[in-house]
Scaffold this motif. Structure first.
Motif, short mmCIF file in Angstrom:
data_model
loop_
_atom_site.label_atom_id
_atom_site.label_comp_id
_atom_site.label_asym_id
_atom_site.label_seq_id
_atom_site.Cartn_x
_atom_site.Cartn_y
_atom_site.Cartn_z
N ALA A 20 -8.06 23.16 2.20
CA ALA A 20 -6.78 22.60 1.77
C ALA A 20 -6.76 22.39 0.26
CB ALA A 20 -6.51 21.28 2.48
N ALA A 21 -7.86 21.91 -0.30
CA ALA A 21 -7.94 21.70 -1.74
C ALA A 21 -7.85 23.03 -2.49
CB ALA A 21 -9.25 20.99 -2.10
N GLN A 23 -6.28 25.69 -1.43
CA GLN A 23 -4.90 26.15 -1.31
C GLN A 23 -4.00 25.41 -2.29
OE1 GLN A 23 -3.19 25.74 2.58
NE2 GLN A 23 -1.42 26.98 2.08
N VAL A 24 -4.17 24.10 -2.42
CA VAL A 24 -3.39 23.33 -3.38
C VAL A 24 -3.67 23.82 -4.80
CG1 VAL A 24 -3.12 21.03 -4.41
CG2 VAL A 24 -3.14 21.29 -1.93
N LEU A 27 -1.81 27.06 -5.37
CA LEU A 27 -0.37 26.81 -5.55
C LEU A 27 -0.08 26.23 -6.92
CD1 LEU A 27 0.58 25.40 -2.04
CD2 LEU A 27 1.21 27.62 -3.00
N ASP A 28 -0.92 25.30 -7.38
CA ASP A 28 -0.72 24.74 -8.72
C ASP A 28 -0.91 25.79 -9.79
OD1 ASP A 28 -0.05 22.24 -7.82
OD2 ASP A 28 -2.05 21.38 -8.08
N GLU A 90 8.60 23.35 -4.74
CA GLU A 90 8.16 21.98 -4.43
C GLU A 90 8.78 21.47 -3.15
OE1 GLU A 90 8.84 19.57 -7.84
OE2 GLU A 90 7.54 20.77 -9.11
#
Length: 91
Positions: A20-21, A23-24, A27-28, A90
């Protein structure tokens, strides 16, 4: 045996948290702004010359102001389009 099951469950949670980290982070990283158009940084000059008739100087100044205003609208449109794209990501 129960302790192995609990430990393996923690490993799964850690793996999911890590995924998950990542993937975030991806995306960032995709949210970086493109370069600002070079044309948007251009300054305009009237081109009026010392000693030329005032009506000619006024025409030159008016054309320069028209170019500058058109550039402002173009750059504002570019920014609004980029901003809309980021707002959609977002949501």
């Amino acid at each position: 045996m129960l302790s192995l099951t609990l430990l393996s469950a923690c490993g799964t949670v850690d793996g999911r948290l890590k995924a998950a980290a990542e993937q975030v982070g991806r995306l960032d990283a995709e949210k970086t702004l493109p370069n600002y158009p070079a044309d948007c940084r251009k300054e305009e000059r009237s081109g009026a010359r010392i000693g030329e008739p005032l009506d000619v100087a006024l025409l030159r100044s008016d054309r320069a102001l028209g170019r500058a205003n058109a550039r402002v609208l173009r750059c504002a449109g570019w920014y609004d389009e980029i901003n809309t794209g980021f707002a959609k990501e977002e949501s």
